[in-house]
Design a protein around this motif. Structure first.
Motif, mmCIF file in Angstrom:
data_model
loop_
_atom_site.group_PDB
_atom_site.id
_atom_site.type_symbol
_atom_site.label_atom_id
_atom_site.label_comp_id
_atom_site.label_asym_id
_atom_site.label_seq_id
_atom_site.Cartn_x
_atom_site.Cartn_y
_atom_site.Cartn_z
ATOM 1 N N HIS A 39 34.842 13.512 5.492
ATOM 2 C CA HIS A 39 34.137 13.900 4.279
ATOM 3 C C HIS A 39 32.977 14.852 4.597
ATOM 4 N N GLU A 40 32.224 14.556 5.645
ATOM 5 C CA GLU A 40 31.073 15.412 5.974
ATOM 6 C C GLU A 40 31.526 16.793 6.418
ATOM 7 N N ILE A 41 32.538 16.847 7.255
ATOM 8 C CA ILE A 41 33.018 18.149 7.729
ATOM 9 C C ILE A 41 33.651 18.942 6.591
ATOM 10 N N ARG A 42 34.366 18.264 5.719
ATOM 11 C CA ARG A 42 34.985 18.950 4.576
ATOM 12 C C ARG A 42 33.939 19.566 3.661
ATOM 13 N N ARG A 43 32.865 18.806 3.410
ATOM 14 C CA ARG A 43 31.801 19.338 2.556
ATOM 15 C C ARG A 43 31.194 20.595 3.180
ATOM 16 N N GLY A 44 30.928 20.517 4.482
ATOM 17 C CA GLY A 44 30.357 21.672 5.162
ATOM 18 C C GLY A 44 31.309 22.850 5.188
ATOM 19 N N TYR A 45 32.596 22.560 5.389
ATOM 20 C CA TYR A 45 33.609 23.622 5.428
ATOM 21 C C TYR A 45 33.652 24.384 4.101
ATOM 22 N N VAL A 73 33.063 27.836 11.405
ATOM 23 C CA VAL A 73 33.617 26.497 11.260
ATOM 24 C C VAL A 73 33.682 25.716 12.580
ATOM 25 N N PRO A 74 34.212 26.289 13.678
ATOM 26 C CA PRO A 74 34.272 25.516 14.933
ATOM 27 C C PRO A 74 32.909 25.004 15.394
ATOM 28 N N GLN A 75 31.878 25.840 15.263
ATOM 29 C CA GLN A 75 30.539 25.428 15.669
ATOM 30 C C GLN A 75 30.029 24.287 14.795
ATOM 31 N N PHE A 76 30.339 24.348 13.504
ATOM 32 C CA PHE A 76 29.913 23.288 12.596
ATOM 33 C C PHE A 76 30.609 21.974 12.938
ATOM 34 N N VAL A 77 31.910 22.019 13.213
ATOM 35 C CA VAL A 77 32.655 20.815 13.583
ATOM 36 C C VAL A 77 32.064 20.206 14.852
ATOM 37 N N GLU A 78 31.743 21.041 15.814
ATOM 38 C CA GLU A 78 31.154 20.562 17.068
ATOM 39 C C GLU A 78 29.791 19.903 16.814
ATOM 40 N N ASP A 104 41.954 21.967 13.536
ATOM 41 C CA ASP A 104 43.269 22.615 13.414
ATOM 42 C C ASP A 104 43.710 22.670 11.955
ATOM 43 N N ASP A 105 43.471 21.569 11.215
ATOM 44 C CA ASP A 105 43.823 21.540 9.788
ATOM 45 C C ASP A 105 43.034 22.598 9.018
ATOM 46 N N LEU A 106 41.745 22.681 9.294
ATOM 47 C CA LEU A 106 40.894 23.651 8.599
ATOM 48 C C LEU A 106 41.283 25.085 8.947
ATOM 49 N N GLU A 109 44.332 25.845 6.874
ATOM 50 C CA GLU A 109 43.936 26.055 5.480
ATOM 51 C C GLU A 109 43.272 27.419 5.314
ATOM 52 N N SER A 110 42.459 27.799 6.290
ATOM 53 C CA SER A 110 41.781 29.100 6.213
ATOM 54 C C SER A 110 42.777 30.254 6.294
ATOM 55 N N GLN A 111 43.835 30.067 7.057
ATOM 56 C CA GLN A 111 44.875 31.090 7.148
ATOM 57 C C GLN A 111 45.598 31.254 5.813
ATOM 58 N N PHE A 112 45.922 30.127 5.175
ATOM 59 C CA PHE A 112 46.550 30.183 3.846
ATOM 60 C C PHE A 112 45.602 30.809 2.829
ATOM 61 N N LEU A 113 44.331 30.423 2.910
ATOM 62 C CA LEU A 113 43.333 30.963 1.990
ATOM 63 C C LEU A 113 43.183 32.470 2.189
ATOM 64 N N SER A 114 43.245 32.909 3.422
ATOM 65 C CA SER A 114 43.144 34.345 3.717
ATOM 66 C C SER A 114 44.290 35.125 3.070
#
Length: 269
Positions: A39-45, A73-78, A104-106, A109-114
């Motif tokens: 939930h936290e990572i999704r909100r930030g994403y 995104v990778p830096q935020f997940v870390e 990996d999921d994000l 999703e970002s590729q589809f969004l692009s």
């Protein structure tokens, strides 16, 4: 007061909800921690992606769209991973695995969004700000709601506001049924719809459940039948605590073996 999240526990197993109320937050399973992490990572994403879409210019190539929206995104997940590592007693390899799968999921999703953004840019005159609002409409995140008369409170994942219409949205990390939504998820949406009606003075007829494991949003129609089921369960919960008695229920081995209260439940074993 009854928590909206407790409705799911009651539908799953009344004994689980009863024990949860007694134990409070003393029990923290890896599944619970994973849910909080997601939930936290999704909100930030969502926040990062929405802001980055504003930076997209016309005539930009597909790969540049992806690198723009996914850049931070990778830096935020870390960062979130390190916070959870310090806060919870959880194996580092397990935590790293959770974060890697989520990243990996994000990325996917970002590729589809692009691809969607590129198509919109090629076929319309919409600018980056308009595109950002299309995918991420105005929202109230983790909005607290309560009503003394109903003896009900909760914190909803998201309330989306589109054309002055308010939609409750719950984010779920588990797998959905083959069609529709799980009854417990629908009841949560109905509960938040009722609370929104009281607190925000907004009639809510439709809500959504986001099953993020399959990247799919499913609607919930908040009709009289769902209302009836909701208030029936709220009455059952109130009675359970007034009498301090757990209502009759059927043991389910598959559910029991996954329950975090298995070791202290008098009904199991």
């Amino acid at each position: 007061m009854i928590r909206v999240s407790s409705i799911t526990e009651f539908v799953y197993c009344p004994a689980k909800m009863f024990l949860n109320q007694i134990q409070g937050n003393n029990i923290q399973t890896s599944k619970m921690i994973h849910g909080k992490l997601v939930h936290e990572i999704r909100r930030g994403y969502e926040e990062i992606t929405k802001q980055n879409i504003w930076r997209i210019k016309e005539n930009i190539e597909l790969e540049d769209i992806f690198s723009t929206i996914f850049e931070e995104v990778p830096q935020f997940v870390e960062k979130v991973s390190k916070k959870y590592s310090a806060k919870y007693e959880i194996n580092s390899s397990t935590l790293n695995g959770m974060c890697k799968d989520l990243e990996d999921d994000l990325k996917l999703e970002s590729q589809f969004l692009s691809l969607k953004i590129k198509k919109i840019l090629n076929t319309s005159s919409k600018r980056s700000g308009e595109i950002a609002e299309m995918f991420f409409p105005q929202s109230l995140l983790e909005f607290s709601l309560k009503n003394e008369e109903l003896n009900l409170r909760g914190k909803i994942d998201k309330i989306e506001v589109i054309n002055n219409i308010y939609y409750p949205v719950e984010v779920k990390t588990g797998m959905p049924p083959s069609k529709g939504v799980w009854l417990a998820d629908a009841l949560q949406i109905a509960a938040y719809a009722v609370l929104m009606g009281y607190e925000l003075n907004k009639e809510v007829l439709v809500g959504f459940v986001d099953y993020i494991r399959i990247c799919e949003r499913r609607p919930v129609v908040v009709d009289s039948i769902l209302h009836q089921k909701l208030f029936g369960i709220l009455d059952d919960i109130t009675t359970m605590f007034e009498k301090q008695e757990i209502p009759e229920f059927k043991l389910n081995k598959n559910k029991c073996e996954k329950c975090e209260y298995m070791d202290i439940c008098e009904f199991y074993g």
